[in-house]
Design a protein around this motif. Structure first.
Motif, PDB file in Angstrom:
ATOM      1  N   UNK A  40       0.843  -1.195   0.000  1.00 24.29           N
ATOM      2  CA  UNK A  40       0.000   0.000   0.000  1.00 24.29           C
ATOM      3  C   UNK A  40       0.879   1.245   0.000  1.00 24.29           C
ATOM      4  N   UNK A  41       0.347   2.328  -0.512  1.00 23.44           N
ATOM      5  CA  UNK A  41       1.075   3.593  -0.566  1.00 23.44           C
ATOM      6  C   UNK A  41       0.984   4.385   0.730  1.00 23.44           C
ATOM      7  N   UNK A  42       0.091   3.977   1.619  1.00 27.18           N
ATOM      8  CA  UNK A  42      -0.095   4.729   2.849  1.00 27.18           C
ATOM      9  C   UNK A  42      -0.390   3.765   3.999  1.00 27.18           C
ATOM     10  N   UNK A  43       0.010   4.132   5.190  1.00 28.41           N
ATOM     11  CA  UNK A  43      -0.311   3.290   6.346  1.00 28.41           C
ATOM     12  C   UNK A  43      -1.817   3.274   6.595  1.00 28.41           C
ATOM     13  N   UNK A  44      -2.296   2.157   7.123  1.00 31.19           N
ATOM     14  CA  UNK A  44      -3.704   2.010   7.486  1.00 31.19           C
ATOM     15  C   UNK A  44      -3.769   1.789   8.998  1.00 31.19           C
ATOM     16  N   UNK A  45      -3.881   2.855   9.772  1.00 27.34           N
ATOM     17  CA  UNK A  45      -3.863   2.698  11.229  1.00 27.34           C
ATOM     18  C   UNK A  45      -5.090   1.941  11.743  1.00 27.34           C
ATOM     19  N   UNK A  46      -4.837   1.022  12.674  1.00 30.54           N
ATOM     20  CA  UNK A  46      -5.894   0.222  13.283  1.00 30.54           C
ATOM     21  C   UNK A  46      -5.660   0.150  14.789  1.00 30.54           C
ATOM     22  N   UNK A  47      -6.691  -0.250  15.514  1.00 30.83           N
ATOM     23  CA  UNK A  47      -6.627  -0.403  16.961  1.00 30.83           C
ATOM     24  C   UNK A  47      -7.001  -1.826  17.324  1.00 30.83           C
ATOM     25  N   UNK A  48      -6.177  -2.488  18.111  1.00 31.62           N
ATOM     26  CA  UNK A  48      -6.462  -3.845  18.570  1.00 31.62           C
ATOM     27  C   UNK A  48      -7.667  -3.817  19.491  1.00 31.62           C
ATOM     28  N   UNK A  49      -8.682  -4.635  19.170  1.00 33.12           N
ATOM     29  CA  UNK A  49      -9.904  -4.656  19.976  1.00 33.12           C
ATOM     30  C   UNK A  49     -10.137  -5.981  20.685  1.00 33.12           C
ATOM     31  N   UNK A  50      -9.491  -7.066  20.224  1.00 34.49           N
ATOM     32  CA  UNK A  50      -9.707  -8.365  20.864  1.00 34.49           C
ATOM     33  C   UNK A  50      -8.610  -9.327  20.454  1.00 34.49           C
ATOM     34  N   UNK A  51      -8.323 -10.265  21.329  1.00 34.67           N
ATOM     35  CA  UNK A  51      -7.422 -11.372  21.024  1.00 34.67           C
ATOM     36  C   UNK A  51      -8.005 -12.631  21.654  1.00 34.67           C
ATOM     37  N   UNK A  52      -7.619 -13.754  21.111  1.00 40.59           N
ATOM     38  CA  UNK A  52      -8.030 -15.033  21.685  1.00 40.59           C
ATOM     39  C   UNK A  52      -7.067 -16.106  21.191  1.00 40.59           C
ATOM     40  N   UNK A  53      -6.682 -17.006  22.068  1.00 38.90           N
ATOM     41  CA  UNK A  53      -5.840 -18.122  21.683  1.00 38.90           C
ATOM     42  C   UNK A  53      -6.677 -19.391  21.771  1.00 38.90           C
ATOM     43  N   UNK A  54      -6.703 -20.132  20.673  1.00 34.64           N
ATOM     44  CA  UNK A  54      -7.416 -21.403  20.647  1.00 34.64           C
ATOM     45  C   UNK A  54      -6.466 -22.510  21.074  1.00 34.64           C
TER      46      UNK A  54
END
Length: 185
Positions: free
Chosen positions: A153-167
């Motif tokens: 991509x030509x630009x960063x796409x900022x995101x926020x971690x909202x959940x995690x889970x380990x199976x």
């Protein structure tokens, strides 16, 4: 979407045999997808799904999560983006182009989020900043080659971690939300 630890969603020659989808992971995915208002995919992904899921629960040896997903897939509204398909069965609408207007029309209906799949289609959505969240299942394998889930991509796409889970089989869920407003807002 499923991906390897090194960022591939499929290995060479479209290999996905390395996916660690046991009953626990599949049941979780079924519960998550059942809350969606529809499936959105590209032509290739839709054709692969349509080749298997309509009758996947007909085999008496089919696991419960597979049978549940087959029923879910048949009844869930589906949108396939394709310039070549004229018609698609199984409660499917064909749309020609990924545009903010076509996506706004999909999201204007009642229900929950839409489940987006297919790397090329995801790249089209990302290029127009039309993805609000990422639901990634990271599988405990390093492929070393194949097809990356995300295109450059030509630009960063900022995101926020909202959940995690380990199976228990080692698969890890990483869920992210868009950081910033959606262009459809």
């Amino acid at each position: 979407m499923s991906m390897s630890l090194d960022g591939y969603f499929e290995g060479p020659e479209h290999d996905i045999s390395w996916h660690f989808v046991d009953d626990e992971v599949h049941s979780y995915v079924n519960r998550r997808l059942a809350r969606m208002s529809g499936f959105v995919s590209g032509r290739r992904t839709h054709e692969l799904m349509a080749d298997y899921w309509p009758s996947a629960d007909q085999d008496p040896g089919t696991s419960r999560p597979v049978a549940e997903f087959a029923a879910l897939w048949r009844t869930m509204p589906k949108t396939v983006f394709s310039r070549t398909l004229d018609h698609a069965d199984w409660n499917t609408t064909v749309v020609r182009e990924v545009t903010p207007a076509s996506i706004a029309a999909l999201t204007a209906g009642p229900g929950g989020d839409l489940a987006l799949s297919g790397a090329e289609l995801v790249a089209s959505f990302l290029a127009q900043d039309l993805v609000d969240g990422y639901h990634l299942l990271v599988h405990p394998v390093v492929l070393g080659r194949g097809r990356h889930l995300f295109s450059p991509t030509d630009r960063p796409l900022p995101v926020t971690l909202t959940d995690t889970r380990r199976f228990t089989n080692g698969v890890t869920l990483l869920e992210y939300a868009r950081s910033g407003p959606s262009p459809l807002d």
